[in-house]
Design a protein around this motif. Structure first.
Motif, mmCIF file in Angstrom:
data_model
loop_
_atom_site.group_PDB
_atom_site.id
_atom_site.type_symbol
_atom_site.label_atom_id
_atom_site.label_comp_id
_atom_site.label_asym_id
_atom_site.label_seq_id
_atom_site.Cartn_x
_atom_site.Cartn_y
_atom_site.Cartn_z
ATOM 1 N N SER A 89 25.172 49.922 52.634
ATOM 2 C CA SER A 89 25.927 50.812 53.521
ATOM 3 C C SER A 89 27.408 50.872 53.172
ATOM 4 O O SER A 89 28.101 51.834 53.542
ATOM 5 N N THR A 93 30.854 53.713 53.669
ATOM 6 C CA THR A 93 32.136 53.433 54.311
ATOM 7 C C THR A 93 33.279 53.751 53.360
ATOM 8 O O THR A 93 34.299 54.329 53.760
ATOM 9 N N ALA A 193 35.465 50.762 59.071
ATOM 10 C CA ALA A 193 34.748 51.705 59.936
ATOM 11 C C ALA A 193 35.535 51.970 61.210
ATOM 12 O O ALA A 193 35.586 53.114 61.703
ATOM 13 N N ARG A 205 29.215 56.836 63.451
ATOM 14 C CA ARG A 205 27.909 57.486 63.274
ATOM 15 C C ARG A 205 28.076 58.999 63.116
ATOM 16 O O ARG A 205 27.483 59.622 62.232
ATOM 17 N N LEU A 223 23.317 56.052 60.920
ATOM 18 C CA LEU A 223 23.835 54.756 61.347
ATOM 19 C C LEU A 223 23.122 54.454 62.655
ATOM 20 O O LEU A 223 23.388 55.083 63.675
ATOM 21 N N ASN A 225 21.712 53.108 66.098
ATOM 22 C CA ASN A 225 22.082 52.423 67.335
ATOM 23 C C ASN A 225 20.943 51.459 67.641
ATOM 24 O O ASN A 225 19.955 51.834 68.271
ATOM 25 N N ASP A 258 24.517 45.689 65.635
ATOM 26 C CA ASP A 258 25.154 46.984 65.843
ATOM 27 C C ASP A 258 26.502 47.103 65.144
ATOM 28 O O ASP A 258 27.237 48.060 65.380
ATOM 29 N N ARG A 260 29.034 48.199 62.448
ATOM 30 C CA ARG A 260 29.051 49.374 61.582
ATOM 31 C C ARG A 260 30.152 49.221 60.536
ATOM 32 O O ARG A 260 31.193 48.631 60.799
ATOM 33 N N GLY A 264 24.108 48.573 58.669
ATOM 34 C CA GLY A 264 23.652 49.331 59.832
ATOM 35 C C GLY A 264 23.066 50.699 59.554
ATOM 36 O O GLY A 264 22.483 51.316 60.438
#
Length: 377
Positions: A89, A93, A193, A205, A223, A225, A258, A260, A264
Protein backbone atom coordinates in the motif's frame (compact mmCIF):
# COMPACT_ATOMS: atom_id res chain seq x y z
CA UNK A 1 17.74 0.00 -56.46
CA UNK A 2 15.08 -1.37 -58.78
CA UNK A 3 11.54 -2.25 -57.73
CA UNK A 4 12.14 -6.01 -57.77
CA UNK A 5 15.03 -5.79 -55.30
CA UNK A 6 13.01 -3.48 -53.05
CA UNK A 7 10.12 -5.96 -52.98
CA UNK A 8 12.47 -8.84 -52.15
CA UNK A 9 14.04 -6.87 -49.27
CA UNK A 10 10.59 -5.90 -47.98
CA UNK A 11 9.50 -9.54 -48.07
CA UNK A 12 12.61 -10.56 -46.12
CA UNK A 13 11.90 -7.93 -43.46
CA UNK A 14 8.28 -9.09 -43.12
CA UNK A 15 9.40 -12.73 -42.85
CA UNK A 16 12.01 -11.78 -40.24
CA UNK A 17 9.48 -9.86 -38.13
CA UNK A 18 6.95 -12.68 -38.44
CA UNK A 19 9.58 -15.25 -37.43
CA UNK A 20 10.61 -13.15 -34.43
CA UNK A 21 7.01 -12.78 -33.27
CA UNK A 22 6.42 -16.52 -33.68
CA UNK A 23 9.53 -17.34 -31.63
CA UNK A 24 8.47 -14.82 -28.99
CA UNK A 25 5.00 -16.41 -28.83
CA UNK A 26 6.48 -19.89 -28.50
CA UNK A 27 8.77 -18.69 -25.72
CA UNK A 28 5.85 -17.06 -23.91
CA UNK A 29 3.77 -20.23 -24.20
CA UNK A 30 6.70 -22.28 -22.95
CA UNK A 31 7.08 -20.06 -19.89
CA UNK A 32 3.35 -20.12 -19.25
CA UNK A 33 3.53 -23.91 -19.24
CA UNK A 34 6.39 -23.75 -16.74
CA UNK A 35 4.36 -21.50 -14.42
CA UNK A 36 1.44 -23.95 -14.66
CA UNK A 37 3.78 -26.87 -13.97
CA UNK A 38 5.13 -25.08 -10.89
CA UNK A 39 1.61 -24.48 -9.53
CA UNK A 40 0.77 -28.17 -10.05
CA UNK A 41 3.97 -29.22 -8.30
CA UNK A 42 3.07 -27.04 -5.33
CA UNK A 43 -0.42 -28.56 -5.17
CA UNK A 44 1.07 -32.04 -5.13
CA UNK A 45 3.14 -30.99 -2.11
CA UNK A 46 0.05 -29.60 -0.38
CA UNK A 47 1.21 -25.97 -0.76
CA UNK A 48 -1.26 -23.37 -1.99
CA UNK A 49 0.22 -20.50 -3.99
CA UNK A 50 -2.51 -17.87 -3.63
CA UNK A 51 -3.04 -15.55 -6.59
CA UNK A 52 -0.22 -14.96 -9.09
CA UNK A 53 -0.05 -12.87 -12.26
CA UNK A 54 2.90 -12.48 -14.64
CA UNK A 55 3.07 -9.99 -17.51
CA UNK A 56 5.66 -9.45 -20.23
CA UNK A 57 5.89 -6.48 -22.58
CA UNK A 58 2.65 -5.11 -21.17
CA UNK A 59 0.66 -8.29 -21.77
CA UNK A 60 -0.55 -10.83 -19.20
CA UNK A 61 1.13 -14.17 -19.92
CA UNK A 62 0.02 -16.14 -16.86
CA UNK A 63 -2.34 -15.93 -13.94
CA UNK A 64 -3.55 -18.46 -11.41
CA UNK A 65 -5.65 -18.69 -8.27
CA UNK A 66 -5.11 -21.43 -5.71
CA UNK A 67 -6.16 -21.44 -2.08
CA UNK A 68 -8.93 -20.36 0.28
CA UNK A 69 -10.62 -16.98 0.36
CA UNK A 70 -12.40 -17.78 3.61
CA UNK A 71 -12.26 -20.57 6.20
CA UNK A 72 -15.68 -19.91 7.78
CA UNK A 73 -17.40 -20.85 5.60
CA UNK A 74 -14.81 -22.58 3.43
CA UNK A 75 -14.63 -20.73 0.13
CA UNK A 76 -12.00 -20.84 -2.61
CA UNK A 77 -10.00 -17.96 -4.00
CA UNK A 78 -10.78 -16.63 -7.46
CA UNK A 79 -8.95 -14.26 -9.78
CA UNK A 80 -11.30 -11.52 -8.52
CA UNK A 81 -10.49 -12.03 -4.83
CA UNK A 82 -9.52 -8.84 -2.97
CA UNK A 83 -6.38 -9.27 -0.85
CA UNK A 84 -5.05 -7.04 1.88
CA UNK A 85 -1.88 -5.56 0.37
CA UNK A 86 -0.14 -4.69 3.64
CA UNK A 87 2.98 -2.58 2.91
CA UNK A 88 2.50 -2.77 -0.84
CA UNK A 89 0.00 0.00 0.00
CA UNK A 90 2.91 2.40 0.62
CA UNK A 91 3.43 3.09 -3.08
CA UNK A 92 -0.15 4.39 -3.30
CA UNK A 93 0.63 6.74 -0.42
CA UNK A 94 3.72 7.90 -2.28
CA UNK A 95 1.66 8.68 -5.38
CA UNK A 96 -0.96 10.49 -3.26
CA UNK A 97 1.79 12.76 -1.91
CA UNK A 98 3.07 13.32 -5.46
CA UNK A 99 -0.43 14.29 -6.55
CA UNK A 100 -0.45 17.01 -3.89
CA UNK A 101 2.98 18.14 -5.04
CA UNK A 102 1.77 18.26 -8.65
CA UNK A 103 -1.19 20.39 -7.55
CA UNK A 104 1.19 22.83 -5.85
CA UNK A 105 -0.29 22.06 -2.41
CA UNK A 106 2.90 20.79 -0.74
CA UNK A 107 6.65 20.62 -1.20
CA UNK A 108 8.75 17.52 -0.48
CA UNK A 109 11.15 19.53 1.70
CA UNK A 110 8.28 21.03 3.69
CA UNK A 111 8.42 20.33 7.41
CA UNK A 112 5.64 18.06 8.67
CA UNK A 113 4.88 20.40 11.58
CA UNK A 114 3.79 23.14 9.16
CA UNK A 115 0.87 20.89 8.17
CA UNK A 116 0.18 18.76 11.25
CA UNK A 117 0.69 21.47 13.86
CA UNK A 118 0.59 19.08 16.84
CA UNK A 119 3.39 16.96 15.36
CA UNK A 120 6.11 16.87 18.05
CA UNK A 121 9.23 17.06 15.84
CA UNK A 122 10.06 20.25 13.97
CA UNK A 123 12.99 18.93 11.90
CA UNK A 124 11.26 16.15 9.92
CA UNK A 125 10.28 16.82 6.31
CA UNK A 126 7.86 15.04 4.00
CA UNK A 127 10.83 13.65 2.06
CA UNK A 128 12.29 12.16 5.26
CA UNK A 129 9.03 10.25 5.73
CA UNK A 130 8.90 9.10 2.09
CA UNK A 131 12.48 7.80 2.25
CA UNK A 132 12.26 6.19 5.74
CA UNK A 133 15.00 8.45 7.03
CA UNK A 134 13.02 10.43 9.63
CA UNK A 135 14.02 8.53 12.77
CA UNK A 136 10.41 8.58 13.94
CA UNK A 137 9.39 5.99 16.57
CA UNK A 138 7.41 2.85 15.74
CA UNK A 139 3.71 3.35 16.41
CA UNK A 140 3.00 -0.29 17.23
CA UNK A 141 5.49 -0.21 20.09
CA UNK A 142 3.92 3.05 21.30
CA UNK A 143 0.39 1.58 21.14
CA UNK A 144 1.44 -1.64 22.88
CA UNK A 145 2.93 0.41 25.70
CA UNK A 146 0.39 3.22 26.03
CA UNK A 147 -3.04 2.12 24.75
CA UNK A 148 -5.38 1.34 27.65
CA UNK A 149 -8.70 -0.25 26.61
CA UNK A 150 -11.69 1.27 28.39
CA UNK A 151 -13.67 -1.97 27.97
CA UNK A 152 -11.69 -5.14 28.55
CA UNK A 153 -14.06 -7.38 26.59
CA UNK A 154 -14.23 -5.14 23.51
CA UNK A 155 -12.20 -5.80 20.36
CA UNK A 156 -10.79 -2.39 19.46
CA UNK A 157 -9.74 -1.38 15.95
CA UNK A 158 -7.56 1.73 15.89
CA UNK A 159 -6.83 4.09 13.01
CA UNK A 160 -4.66 7.13 12.37
CA UNK A 161 -6.55 9.63 14.53
CA UNK A 162 -6.44 7.48 17.67
CA UNK A 163 -2.81 6.55 17.14
CA UNK A 164 -1.64 10.10 16.42
CA UNK A 165 -3.38 11.32 19.58
CA UNK A 166 -1.40 8.83 21.67
CA UNK A 167 1.73 9.68 19.67
CA UNK A 168 1.32 13.39 20.35
CA UNK A 169 0.52 12.81 24.03
CA UNK A 170 3.54 10.60 24.64
CA UNK A 171 5.93 12.61 22.43
CA UNK A 172 8.38 9.72 21.85
CA UNK A 173 12.03 10.50 21.20
CA UNK A 174 13.47 10.09 17.72
CA UNK A 175 15.48 6.93 17.10
CA UNK A 176 18.07 9.11 15.33
CA UNK A 177 18.28 12.55 13.79
CA UNK A 178 16.50 12.90 10.41
CA UNK A 179 18.66 11.86 7.48
CA UNK A 180 21.26 10.04 9.57
CA UNK A 181 20.02 6.50 8.85
CA UNK A 182 17.58 4.47 6.79
CA UNK A 183 15.07 2.73 9.08
CA UNK A 184 11.92 1.28 7.54
CA UNK A 185 9.04 3.11 9.20
CA UNK A 186 5.33 2.31 9.15
CA UNK A 187 4.77 5.39 11.31
CA UNK A 188 6.20 7.60 8.59
CA UNK A 189 3.64 6.44 6.04
CA UNK A 190 0.80 6.72 8.55
CA UNK A 191 1.81 10.38 8.99
CA UNK A 192 1.97 10.86 5.20
CA UNK A 193 -1.65 9.68 4.84
CA UNK A 194 -2.70 12.10 7.56
CA UNK A 195 -0.89 14.88 5.71
CA UNK A 196 -2.89 14.03 2.57
CA UNK A 197 -6.11 14.23 4.59
CA UNK A 198 -5.21 17.59 6.17
CA UNK A 199 -4.11 19.22 2.92
CA UNK A 200 -6.88 17.81 0.70
CA UNK A 201 -9.65 18.02 3.30
CA UNK A 202 -10.64 14.48 2.26
CA UNK A 203 -10.49 11.13 4.00
CA UNK A 204 -7.54 9.20 2.58
CA UNK A 205 -9.95 6.56 1.27
CA UNK A 206 -11.80 9.15 -0.82
CA UNK A 207 -8.61 10.84 -2.01
CA UNK A 208 -7.24 7.53 -3.30
CA UNK A 209 -10.53 6.70 -5.03
CA UNK A 210 -10.86 10.10 -6.71
CA UNK A 211 -7.23 10.58 -7.70
CA UNK A 212 -5.88 7.07 -8.32
CA UNK A 213 -8.34 4.19 -8.33
CA UNK A 214 -11.16 5.65 -10.45
CA UNK A 215 -8.98 7.38 -13.08
CA UNK A 216 -7.26 4.11 -14.04
CA UNK A 217 -10.24 1.79 -13.58
CA UNK A 218 -9.20 0.05 -10.35
CA UNK A 219 -12.84 -0.72 -9.54
CA UNK A 220 -12.02 -3.57 -7.15
CA UNK A 221 -9.55 -1.67 -5.00
CA UNK A 222 -10.29 0.20 -1.78
CA UNK A 223 -8.78 1.43 1.45
CA UNK A 224 -10.89 -0.88 3.57
CA UNK A 225 -12.81 0.31 6.63
CA UNK A 226 -11.94 -2.85 8.51
CA UNK A 227 -14.59 -5.01 10.08
CA UNK A 228 -14.46 -8.54 11.35
CA UNK A 229 -16.57 -11.14 9.60
CA UNK A 230 -18.33 -11.08 6.25
CA UNK A 231 -19.11 -7.75 4.63
CA UNK A 232 -21.97 -7.66 2.10
CA UNK A 233 -20.35 -4.60 0.51
CA UNK A 234 -17.20 -6.57 -0.21
CA UNK A 235 -18.14 -10.18 -1.06
CA UNK A 236 -14.76 -10.96 -2.67
CA UNK A 237 -12.74 -9.84 0.34
CA UNK A 238 -10.03 -12.30 1.36
CA UNK A 239 -9.44 -13.33 4.99
CA UNK A 240 -6.05 -14.16 6.43
CA UNK A 241 -5.66 -17.57 8.03
CA UNK A 242 -3.12 -20.15 9.10
CA UNK A 243 -3.22 -23.92 9.19
CA UNK A 244 -2.12 -25.85 12.26
CA UNK A 245 -2.01 -29.55 11.48
CA UNK A 246 -5.49 -30.11 9.98
CA UNK A 247 -7.13 -27.13 11.64
CA UNK A 248 -7.71 -23.74 9.99
CA UNK A 249 -7.30 -20.72 12.27
CA UNK A 250 -8.33 -17.16 11.39
CA UNK A 251 -5.35 -14.78 11.19
CA UNK A 252 -7.01 -11.55 10.09
CA UNK A 253 -7.64 -9.23 13.07
CA UNK A 254 -5.19 -6.80 14.64
CA UNK A 255 -5.69 -3.87 16.99
CA UNK A 256 -4.36 -1.38 14.38
CA UNK A 257 -6.15 -2.79 11.33
CA UNK A 258 -7.64 0.60 10.41
CA UNK A 259 -4.32 2.41 10.05
CA UNK A 260 -4.04 4.05 6.64
CA UNK A 261 -0.95 5.04 4.69
CA UNK A 262 1.34 2.18 5.63
CA UNK A 263 -1.22 -0.52 4.67
CA UNK A 264 -4.93 -1.18 4.63
CA UNK A 265 -5.59 -1.27 0.88
CA UNK A 266 -7.34 -4.32 -0.60
CA UNK A 267 -7.00 -5.13 -4.29
CA UNK A 268 -7.03 -7.82 -6.98
CA UNK A 269 -4.53 -9.19 -9.47
CA UNK A 270 -6.09 -7.40 -12.42
CA UNK A 271 -6.35 -4.06 -10.63
CA UNK A 272 -2.70 -4.26 -9.57
CA UNK A 273 -1.74 -5.07 -13.16
CA UNK A 274 -3.64 -1.91 -14.20
CA UNK A 275 -1.76 -0.01 -11.50
CA UNK A 276 1.66 -1.13 -12.69
CA UNK A 277 0.74 -0.39 -16.31
CA UNK A 278 -0.62 3.06 -15.44
CA UNK A 279 2.64 3.91 -13.66
CA UNK A 280 5.05 2.82 -16.38
CA UNK A 281 2.88 4.39 -19.09
CA UNK A 282 2.79 7.65 -17.06
CA UNK A 283 -1.00 7.85 -16.97
CA UNK A 284 -1.13 9.09 -13.38
CA UNK A 285 1.93 11.31 -13.18
CA UNK A 286 4.46 12.80 -15.61
CA UNK A 287 7.73 10.97 -16.16
CA UNK A 288 9.79 13.51 -14.23
CA UNK A 289 7.70 12.90 -11.10
CA UNK A 290 8.09 9.13 -11.27
CA UNK A 291 11.76 9.37 -12.17
CA UNK A 292 12.24 11.16 -8.86
CA UNK A 293 10.00 8.67 -7.03
CA UNK A 294 12.08 5.81 -8.46
CA UNK A 295 15.38 7.39 -7.44
CA UNK A 296 17.19 6.50 -4.24
CA UNK A 297 16.98 8.55 -1.10
CA UNK A 298 20.26 9.97 0.15
CA UNK A 299 21.47 10.12 3.75
CA UNK A 300 23.21 13.14 5.25
CA UNK A 301 26.57 11.45 4.59
CA UNK A 302 25.76 10.93 0.91
CA UNK A 303 25.01 7.21 1.15
CA UNK A 304 22.15 5.91 -1.00
CA UNK A 305 19.21 4.08 0.62
CA UNK A 306 17.92 2.17 -2.44
CA UNK A 307 14.38 3.26 -1.53
CA UNK A 308 12.22 5.77 -3.39
CA UNK A 309 8.77 7.15 -2.61
CA UNK A 310 7.17 3.85 -1.60
CA UNK A 311 9.27 1.44 -3.67
CA UNK A 312 12.46 -0.51 -3.13
CA UNK A 313 14.83 -0.01 -6.05
CA UNK A 314 16.27 -3.17 -7.57
CA UNK A 315 20.06 -3.42 -7.61
CA UNK A 316 20.19 -4.57 -11.23
CA UNK A 317 21.32 -1.81 -13.57
CA UNK A 318 19.22 -3.21 -16.43
CA UNK A 319 16.32 -3.39 -16.75
CA UNK A 320 15.28 -0.68 -14.30
CA UNK A 321 12.80 -2.16 -11.82
CA UNK A 322 10.96 -1.27 -8.61
CA UNK A 323 9.35 -3.58 -6.11
CA UNK A 324 7.77 -3.87 -2.68
CA UNK A 325 6.70 -6.63 -0.34
CA UNK A 326 3.97 -6.59 2.27
CA UNK A 327 3.27 -8.72 5.32
CA UNK A 328 0.48 -8.32 7.85
CA UNK A 329 -1.58 -10.85 9.84
CA UNK A 330 -2.09 -13.75 7.39
CA UNK A 331 -1.13 -11.83 4.25
CA UNK A 332 2.17 -11.82 2.36
CA UNK A 333 2.23 -9.87 -0.91
CA UNK A 334 4.77 -8.79 -3.52
CA UNK A 335 4.78 -6.51 -6.58
CA UNK A 336 7.64 -6.38 -9.07
CA UNK A 337 7.56 -3.88 -11.94
CA UNK A 338 10.19 -3.53 -14.70
CA UNK A 339 9.77 0.01 -15.90
CA UNK A 340 11.59 -0.14 -19.22
CA UNK A 341 10.39 -3.57 -20.40
CA UNK A 342 6.82 -3.16 -19.09
CA UNK A 343 7.12 -6.58 -17.50
CA UNK A 344 6.72 -7.92 -13.99
CA UNK A 345 4.59 -9.98 -11.65
CA UNK A 346 2.24 -9.93 -8.66
CA UNK A 347 2.04 -12.42 -5.78
CA UNK A 348 -0.85 -12.32 -3.28
CA UNK A 349 -1.15 -14.83 -0.43
CA UNK A 350 -3.31 -15.03 2.71
CA UNK A 351 -2.34 -18.30 4.41
CA UNK A 352 0.44 -16.98 6.68
CA UNK A 353 2.93 -18.62 4.36
CA UNK A 354 6.70 -18.58 4.63
CA UNK A 355 6.92 -19.56 0.96
CA UNK A 356 5.89 -16.35 -0.81
CA UNK A 357 9.49 -15.35 -1.52
CA UNK A 358 10.23 -18.88 -2.69
CA UNK A 359 7.44 -18.34 -5.22
CA UNK A 360 9.17 -15.09 -6.21
CA UNK A 361 12.45 -16.93 -6.75
CA UNK A 362 10.74 -19.51 -8.96
CA UNK A 363 9.13 -16.79 -11.09
CA UNK A 364 12.50 -15.02 -11.38
CA UNK A 365 14.10 -18.29 -12.51
CA UNK A 366 11.45 -19.03 -15.13
CA UNK A 367 11.65 -15.48 -16.47
CA UNK A 368 15.45 -15.82 -16.70
CA UNK A 369 15.23 -19.24 -18.43
CA UNK A 370 17.13 -21.02 -15.67
CA UNK A 371 16.07 -24.09 -13.67
CA UNK A 372 14.07 -23.33 -10.52
CA UNK A 373 14.20 -24.90 -7.06
CA UNK A 374 10.92 -26.00 -5.54
CA UNK A 375 10.07 -24.50 -2.13
CA UNK A 376 10.18 -26.90 0.80
CA UNK A 377 7.04 -27.79 2.73
Amino acid sequence: MNLKIKLVLLALVVISISSYKQKEKLLTNSKSNQYSKFISEMKSKGITTGNILVYENGEIVFQSSDGLRSIDPIDSLSLDSQFRLASVSKQFTGVAIMKLKQAGSIDYDQRVKTILTDFPHDNITIKHLLHHTSGIADYIKIINKNFIPQESARRYILGNNEILKIFYDTNPKLNFQPGEKFEYSNTGYLVLASIVEKVSNQHFRDFLKDNIFDPIGMSNTTLYNYQEGDDSNMPDRVFGYKKRKKEYILNDYHLVNDVRGDGGIYSTLNDLYKWNMALINYKLLPKEYLDEAWSSGTLNNGKKTNYGFGWFLEDKSKPKAVSHAGGWVGFVTYLYNEIETKSGYIILTNNSTDNAFDFKNVIDSIRADVPYVLPKN
